[in-house]
Design an enzyme around this catalytic site. Structure first.
Site, short mmCIF file in Angstrom:
data_model
loop_
_atom_site.label_atom_id
_atom_site.label_comp_id
_atom_site.label_asym_id
_atom_site.label_seq_id
_atom_site.Cartn_x
_atom_site.Cartn_y
_atom_site.Cartn_z
N ASP A 158 46.37 28.99 53.19
CA ASP A 158 45.82 30.22 52.76
C ASP A 158 45.58 30.59 53.91
O ASP A 158 45.14 30.28 54.97
CB ASP A 158 44.73 30.22 51.98
CG ASP A 158 44.23 31.71 51.64
OD1 ASP A 158 44.90 32.47 51.08
OD2 ASP A 158 42.98 31.65 51.56
N ARG B 98 52.18 36.06 43.41
CA ARG B 98 50.58 36.16 43.52
C ARG B 98 49.98 34.93 43.08
O ARG B 98 49.92 34.62 41.59
CB ARG B 98 50.19 37.44 42.69
CG ARG B 98 48.57 37.67 43.01
CD ARG B 98 48.27 39.14 42.53
NE ARG B 98 46.66 38.82 42.67
CZ ARG B 98 45.82 39.21 44.00
NH1 ARG B 98 46.43 39.63 44.91
NH2 ARG B 98 44.67 39.14 43.55
N LYS B 99 49.24 34.32 43.84
CA LYS B 99 48.43 33.08 43.39
C LYS B 99 47.34 33.53 42.46
O LYS B 99 46.90 34.71 42.82
CB LYS B 99 47.69 32.79 44.73
CG LYS B 99 48.88 32.03 45.82
CD LYS B 99 48.05 31.50 47.14
CE LYS B 99 47.62 32.79 48.07
NZ LYS B 99 47.00 32.21 49.14
N CYS C 165 52.28 38.09 49.67
CA CYS C 165 52.61 38.71 48.13
C CYS C 165 51.62 40.06 48.32
O CYS C 165 50.49 40.13 48.22
CB CYS C 165 52.07 37.80 47.02
SG CYS C 165 52.10 38.71 45.58
N ASP D 267 40.82 28.39 50.06
CA ASP D 267 39.49 28.72 50.15
C ASP D 267 38.75 29.04 48.56
O ASP D 267 37.78 29.21 48.06
CB ASP D 267 38.88 29.65 51.04
CG ASP D 267 39.04 31.12 50.93
OD1 ASP D 267 40.25 31.28 50.48
OD2 ASP D 267 38.27 31.98 51.17
N HIS E 198 52.53 38.98 38.93
CA HIS E 198 54.05 38.70 39.85
C HIS E 198 54.00 37.29 40.08
O HIS E 198 52.84 36.70 40.50
CB HIS E 198 53.77 39.34 41.12
CG HIS E 198 54.99 39.51 41.88
ND1 HIS E 198 55.58 38.51 42.65
CD2 HIS E 198 55.87 40.42 41.85
CE1 HIS E 198 56.73 38.73 42.90
NE2 HIS E 198 56.97 40.05 42.83
N THR F 297 49.96 34.05 51.45
CA THR F 297 48.84 34.85 51.40
C THR F 297 48.96 36.26 50.46
O THR F 297 50.04 36.80 50.62
CB THR F 297 48.65 35.38 52.77
OG1 THR F 297 47.36 36.18 52.80
CG2 THR F 297 49.55 36.20 53.71
N ASN F 298 48.07 36.28 49.68
CA ASN F 298 47.96 37.47 48.79
C ASN F 298 47.38 38.55 49.69
O ASN F 298 46.48 38.45 50.18
CB ASN F 298 47.15 37.25 47.63
CG ASN F 298 47.29 36.28 46.51
OD1 ASN F 298 48.68 35.89 46.20
ND2 ASN F 298 46.63 35.89 45.46
N ASP G 211 43.26 34.41 54.60
CA ASP G 211 42.23 34.85 54.81
C ASP G 211 40.84 34.00 54.27
O ASP G 211 40.90 33.45 52.90
CB ASP G 211 41.76 36.39 53.78
CG ASP G 211 42.81 37.34 54.50
OD1 ASP G 211 43.14 37.39 55.72
OD2 ASP G 211 43.25 38.14 53.58
#
Ligand SMILES: [Mg+2]
Length: 175
Positions: free
Chosen positions: A15, A115-116, A96, A141, A112, A57-58, A17
């Site tokens: 991931d 999207r995690k 995403c 995280d 979607h 990453t979202n 951020d």
């Protein structure tokens, strides 16, 4: 040899951020990038160990109109340039931009698949890079990261913050 090739490659899937960079909330421009302590060094070590390094990453900031996809690309170019100074690299970024409450209509989607906690980005990475799911580890995280890993059929661990290199040193990494 043939068997080894068929087994697929090993990867650490991060991931972004809150893992590779500090999560200041909607980090959309390079001037807001602050690397997590130990992250660049850790990525270099993974590169030298022959592991793929992938980011999933979202970025709902795109859907919310806070920044656009080009800004995300610019930020990732800066991350690549920073890493290159250390002789390190991220092999691929998967992003995403969709969100159920998007203000930008093109990015509005109720759920979607990318999207995690959905596994879409991870599944794309596994396919694109011929990664063996049994030799892939996601480092995230948030609970949504770990759920995405679970749905993709790979292992996942939660990074609690601090020095990312020190944290990775405590793990058994894929080989
Ligand atoms: Mg995160």
């Amino acid at each position: 040899m043939r068997e080894a090739m068929n087994a697929g490659r090993a990867a650490v899937i991060f991931d972004r951020d809150g893992v590779l960079n500090l999560d200041h909330g909607y980090v959309g421009e390079p001037d807001r990038l602050e690397w997590t302590p130990g992250a660049r060094r850790a990525i270099g070590r993974l590169n030298r160990a022959g592991l793929l390094v992938i980011v999933v990453t979202n970025q709902s900031g795109v859907a919310r109109g806070r920044f656009d996809e080009a800004a995300v690309d610019r930020l990732h170019a800066v991350m690549r340039a920073d890493l290159a100074q250390d002789g390190a690299r991220i092999d691929a970024f998967y992003v995403c931009p969709f969100h159920s409450e998007a203000t930008v209509a093109a990015y509005r989607h109720p759920d979607h698949p990318d999207r995690k906690p959905n596994p879409g980005l991870i599944l794309k990475a596994l396919a694109d890079w011929a990664i063996d799911p049994g030799r892939a580890l996601l480092v995230g995280d948030q609970p949504s990261d770990l759920e995405a890993a679970r749905r993709a059929g790979i292992a996942g661990v939660r990074f609690p913050g601090g020095d990312l290199g020190d944290f990775l040193a405590t793990l058994t990494l894929p080989k």
